[in-house]
Design a protein around this motif. Sequence first.
Motif, mmCIF file in Angstrom:
data_model
loop_
_atom_site.group_PDB
_atom_site.id
_atom_site.type_symbol
_atom_site.label_atom_id
_atom_site.label_comp_id
_atom_site.label_asym_id
_atom_site.label_seq_id
_atom_site.Cartn_x
_atom_site.Cartn_y
_atom_site.Cartn_z
ATOM 1 N N ARG A 121 -82.950 46.005 30.543
ATOM 2 C CA ARG A 121 -83.305 45.886 31.970
ATOM 3 C C ARG A 121 -84.437 44.880 32.161
ATOM 4 O O ARG A 121 -84.438 44.117 33.109
ATOM 5 C CB ARG A 121 -83.703 47.239 32.565
ATOM 6 C CG ARG A 121 -82.607 48.266 32.570
ATOM 7 C CD ARG A 121 -82.795 49.304 33.670
ATOM 8 N NE ARG A 121 -82.472 48.766 34.973
ATOM 9 C CZ ARG A 121 -81.251 48.766 35.512
ATOM 10 N NH1 ARG A 121 -80.243 49.293 34.868
ATOM 11 N NH2 ARG A 121 -81.048 48.238 36.703
ATOM 12 N N ARG A 138 -80.594 58.007 35.585
ATOM 13 C CA ARG A 138 -81.222 57.402 34.398
ATOM 14 C C ARG A 138 -82.730 57.317 34.642
ATOM 15 O O ARG A 138 -83.200 57.231 35.783
ATOM 16 C CB ARG A 138 -80.609 56.042 34.074
ATOM 17 C CG ARG A 138 -80.934 54.982 35.051
ATOM 18 C CD ARG A 138 -80.553 53.588 34.544
ATOM 19 N NE ARG A 138 -80.599 52.711 35.683
ATOM 20 C CZ ARG A 138 -79.543 52.134 36.238
ATOM 21 N NH1 ARG A 138 -78.346 52.301 35.728
ATOM 22 N NH2 ARG A 138 -79.695 51.387 37.296
ATOM 23 N N ASP A 169 -80.948 48.213 41.777
ATOM 24 C CA ASP A 169 -82.423 48.333 41.772
ATOM 25 C C ASP A 169 -83.093 47.071 42.320
ATOM 26 O O ASP A 169 -84.234 46.802 42.005
ATOM 27 C CB ASP A 169 -82.904 48.566 40.331
ATOM 28 C CG ASP A 169 -82.563 47.398 39.405
ATOM 29 O OD1 ASP A 169 -81.633 46.613 39.732
ATOM 30 O OD2 ASP A 169 -83.231 47.251 38.373
ATOM 31 N N ARG A 213 -72.683 43.840 32.818
ATOM 32 C CA ARG A 213 -71.329 43.849 32.244
ATOM 33 C C ARG A 213 -71.217 42.807 31.124
ATOM 34 O O ARG A 213 -70.573 43.033 30.103
ATOM 35 C CB ARG A 213 -70.301 43.526 33.332
ATOM 36 C CG ARG A 213 -70.074 44.647 34.306
ATOM 37 C CD ARG A 213 -69.222 44.190 35.469
ATOM 38 N NE ARG A 213 -68.986 45.254 36.423
ATOM 39 C CZ ARG A 213 -67.958 46.101 36.360
ATOM 40 N NH1 ARG A 213 -67.056 45.955 35.418
ATOM 41 N NH2 ARG A 213 -67.817 47.062 37.237
HETATM 42 O O1 DC Z 1 -71.933 46.672 40.401
HETATM 43 P P1 DC Z 1 -71.122 46.861 39.106
HETATM 44 O O2 DC Z 1 -70.093 47.930 39.205
HETATM 45 O O3 DC Z 1 -70.562 45.579 38.604
HETATM 46 O O4 DC Z 1 -72.211 47.345 38.042
HETATM 47 C C1 DC Z 1 -71.875 47.651 36.728
HETATM 48 C C2 DC Z 1 -72.867 48.644 36.134
HETATM 49 O O5 DC Z 1 -74.144 48.020 35.989
HETATM 50 C C3 DC Z 1 -73.094 49.906 36.955
HETATM 51 O O6 DC Z 1 -72.721 51.052 36.212
HETATM 52 C C4 DC Z 1 -74.567 49.978 37.200
HETATM 53 C C5 DC Z 1 -75.180 48.868 36.424
HETATM 54 N N1 DC Z 1 -76.141 48.077 37.214
HETATM 55 C C6 DC Z 1 -77.462 48.409 37.132
HETATM 56 O O7 DC Z 1 -77.824 49.349 36.435
HETATM 57 N N2 DC Z 1 -78.383 47.656 37.811
HETATM 58 C C7 DC Z 1 -78.004 46.642 38.588
HETATM 59 N N3 DC Z 1 -78.942 45.937 39.243
HETATM 60 C C8 DC Z 1 -76.627 46.314 38.704
HETATM 61 C C9 DC Z 1 -75.713 47.075 38.016
#
Ligand code: DC
Length: 224
Positions: free
Chosen positions: A109, A187, A131, A40
Motif C-alpha cells: 500500500r 482490513r 482509500d 491487480r
Molecule cells: O476496484 P477494483 O475491483 O479493481 O479493485 C481491486 C481490489 O483492490 C479490491 O479488492 C480492493 C483493492 N483496492 C484497494 O485496496 N485500494 C484501492 N485504492 C483500490 C483497490
Amino acid sequence: MRKKPVVAIDGPAGAGKSTIAKIVARVLGYLYIDTGAMYRAITWKAMVNKIDLRDERKIVEMSKKTDIKLAQSDDKLKIFVDGKNVSEKIRSENVTKNTNTIAAIQGVRKILRDKQRLLGRNGGVVMEGRDIGTAVFPAAEKKFYLDAKPKERAIRRWKELKAKGKRVLLKKIAEAIRRRDYRDIHRGISPLKKAKDAIVIDSTSLTQKLVAQKILDRIMESNG
Ligand code: DC
C-alpha cells in the motif's frame, strides 16, 4: 491560474466507480486513474512468478521492482507491467479473488500510495479506489463515495460478464462481492470507508449518466 482539483471517488466493488470516473475525467479533460488496477497488477505479477501471496516480504520486494504504467487511449485504459500489456489479464477471476490479500499488505500500500500521490501531485485527476479520499489524498478538494445496494451491484457484474459471453450464477457473484466488501472494509490498514467530507451518492436506481452529472454538478458548483 488556480490548480485543478483532485477528484477522489471511493466505494465498494461494483458501485460503478470506473465507468463514472472515466466519464467525469473525459468531460473535464482530466487524467483518469484506476488505483484498483495497480493492486491487480501487483497481484498478477506475483501469481505469474509463483510467489506465495502470504509472503509479505517477497511481495513487497517484488513490488519495489515493478514498473506500472497506465495509458489512456480513447475510452480505454491500458495497464502495463514492466512494459507488458496486462489490461485483460488483471481482470481474470483468479486475480480478482486474490487482489485483496495483496491490498492488505502495508508495504504494498505504501509503494502504490506514493505512486498515486505522484500521479496526482499537479491536480487535474479523477482517481478512483477505496482509500483515495481517506489515505491517498485526504486533502482532496472533491471527494465522492459511490455506493449501491449489494443486489444491484451483483446484477451489474452479472450483466457485464454476460456481455462478455460468460455465464455465472447471480448468487455466486453476490457472494463474491459480499466477501470482497467484507475484506476491504475490515482490513487493518486503509480500509474502505467513507471520508467524513465525502459526498455520498447511492447509484442503485440512477443511470450512469445521471450519477456522472451529479458529480460534475458538484465539482462545477464549487469551482464557479
Ligand atoms: O476496484 P477494483 O475491483 O479493481 O479493485 C481491486 C481490489 O483492490 C479490491 O479488492 C480492493 C483493492 N483496492 C484497494 O485496496 N485500494 C484501492 N485504492 C483500490 C483497490
